[in-house]
Motif scaffolding. Structure first.
Motif, PDB file in Angstrom:
ATOM      1  N   PHE A  44       0.798  -1.083   0.066  1.00 55.65           N
ATOM      2  CA  PHE A  44      -0.059  -0.014  -0.061  1.00 55.65           C
ATOM      3  C   PHE A  44       0.919   1.223   0.006  1.00 55.65           C
ATOM      4  O   PHE A  44       0.673   2.238  -0.835  1.00 55.65           O
ATOM      5  CB  PHE A  44      -1.020  -0.056   1.170  1.00 55.65           C
ATOM      6  N   THR A  45       1.745   1.366   0.740  1.00 57.43           N
ATOM      7  CA  THR A  45       2.657   2.477   1.062  1.00 57.43           C
ATOM      8  C   THR A  45       3.312   2.682  -0.417  1.00 57.43           C
ATOM      9  O   THR A  45       3.825   4.033  -0.856  1.00 57.43           O
ATOM     10  CB  THR A  45       3.649   2.592   2.131  1.00 57.43           C
ATOM     11  N   ASP A  46       4.131   1.554  -1.081  1.00 59.35           N
ATOM     12  CA  ASP A  46       4.659   1.796  -2.327  1.00 59.35           C
ATOM     13  C   ASP A  46       3.712   2.440  -3.314  1.00 59.35           C
ATOM     14  O   ASP A  46       4.066   3.077  -4.172  1.00 59.35           O
ATOM     15  CB  ASP A  46       5.321   0.457  -2.643  1.00 59.35           C
ATOM     16  N   ARG A  47       2.343   1.707  -3.385  1.00 56.79           N
ATOM     17  CA  ARG A  47       1.564   2.024  -4.476  1.00 56.79           C
ATOM     18  C   ARG A  47       1.140   3.510  -4.265  1.00 56.79           C
ATOM     19  O   ARG A  47       0.986   4.213  -5.350  1.00 56.79           O
ATOM     20  CB  ARG A  47      -0.116   1.019  -4.024  1.00 56.79           C
ATOM     21  N   TYR A  48       0.993   4.022  -3.308  1.00 68.02           N
ATOM     22  CA  TYR A  48       0.533   5.400  -3.124  1.00 68.02           C
ATOM     23  C   TYR A  48       1.759   6.318  -2.747  1.00 68.02           C
ATOM     24  O   TYR A  48       1.522   7.494  -2.293  1.00 68.02           O
ATOM     25  CB  TYR A  48      -0.450   5.229  -1.976  1.00 68.02           C
ATOM     26  N   ASN A  49       2.916   5.930  -2.725  1.00 65.24           N
ATOM     27  CA  ASN A  49       4.140   6.666  -2.555  1.00 65.24           C
ATOM     28  C   ASN A  49       4.129   7.347  -1.063  1.00 65.24           C
ATOM     29  O   ASN A  49       4.332   8.499  -0.867  1.00 65.24           O
ATOM     30  CB  ASN A  49       4.372   7.808  -3.587  1.00 65.24           C
ATOM     31  N   ILE A  50       3.733   6.614  -0.040  1.00 68.17           N
ATOM     32  CA  ILE A  50       3.691   7.018   1.289  1.00 68.17           C
ATOM     33  C   ILE A  50       5.116   7.091   1.709  1.00 68.17           C
ATOM     34  O   ILE A  50       5.659   5.696   1.844  1.00 68.17           O
ATOM     35  CB  ILE A  50       2.651   6.369   2.099  1.00 68.17           C
ATOM     36  N   GLN A  51       5.517   7.917   2.624  1.00 62.74           N
ATOM     37  CA  GLN A  51       6.852   7.963   2.795  1.00 62.74           C
ATOM     38  C   GLN A  51       7.034   8.357   4.522  1.00 62.74           C
ATOM     39  O   GLN A  51       5.982   9.263   4.857  1.00 62.74           O
ATOM     40  CB  GLN A  51       7.674   8.831   2.021  1.00 62.74           C
ATOM     41  N   GLU A  52       8.075   7.991   4.988  1.00 58.21           N
ATOM     42  CA  GLU A  52       8.333   8.626   6.454  1.00 58.21           C
ATOM     43  C   GLU A  52       8.555  10.264   6.124  1.00 58.21           C
ATOM     44  O   GLU A  52       8.912  10.514   5.335  1.00 58.21           O
ATOM     45  CB  GLU A  52       9.391   8.062   7.018  1.00 58.21           C
ATOM     46  N   GLY A  53       7.819  10.958   7.244  1.00 55.89           N
ATOM     47  CA  GLY A  53       7.724  12.311   6.917  1.00 55.89           C
ATOM     48  C   GLY A  53       6.378  12.780   6.812  1.00 55.89           C
ATOM     49  O   GLY A  53       6.061  13.943   6.648  1.00 55.89           O
ATOM     50  N   ASP A  54       5.631  12.054   5.805  1.00 52.58           N
ATOM     51  CA  ASP A  54       4.406  12.422   5.370  1.00 52.58           C
ATOM     52  C   ASP A  54       3.410  12.519   6.584  1.00 52.58           C
ATOM     53  O   ASP A  54       3.846  11.974   7.692  1.00 52.58           O
ATOM     54  CB  ASP A  54       3.730  11.233   4.413  1.00 52.58           C
ATOM     55  N   ARG A  55       2.554  13.232   6.412  1.00 54.41           N
ATOM     56  CA  ARG A  55       1.336  13.358   7.484  1.00 54.41           C
ATOM     57  C   ARG A  55       0.098  12.531   7.337  1.00 54.41           C
ATOM     58  O   ARG A  55      -0.073  12.329   5.781  1.00 54.41           O
ATOM     59  CB  ARG A  55       0.822  14.835   7.729  1.00 54.41           C
TER      60      ARG A  55
END
Length: 65
Positions: A44-55
């Motif tokens: 999921f985090t790869d698919r939606y480009n979710i990264q540490e530091g995001d809110r």
């Protein structure tokens, strides 16, 4: 597998563990202070480009009522 997202009190993502095995006895520490843990389907985090530091945004509800 699961992506495990650790979130601090300011709703900032402080750690992501990708593709963690469910029901594993392995430890997945945050390494930084976190108040919440969000588990999503692996990838999921790869698919939606979710990264540490995001809110992150979410609403807490009381399911007891």
């Amino acid at each position: 597998p699961l992506d495990i997202i650790f979130v601090n009190a300011g709703k900032e993502i402080v750690k992501i563990h990708k593709y963690a095995a469910p029901h594993s006895i392995d430890s997945y520490p945050s390494e930084k202070e976190a108040l919440y843990v969000v588990e999503v389907v692996g990838g999921f985090t790869d698919r939606y480009n979710i990264q540490e530091g995001d809110r992150i945004s979410f609403v807490m509800t009381n399911s007891a009522s």
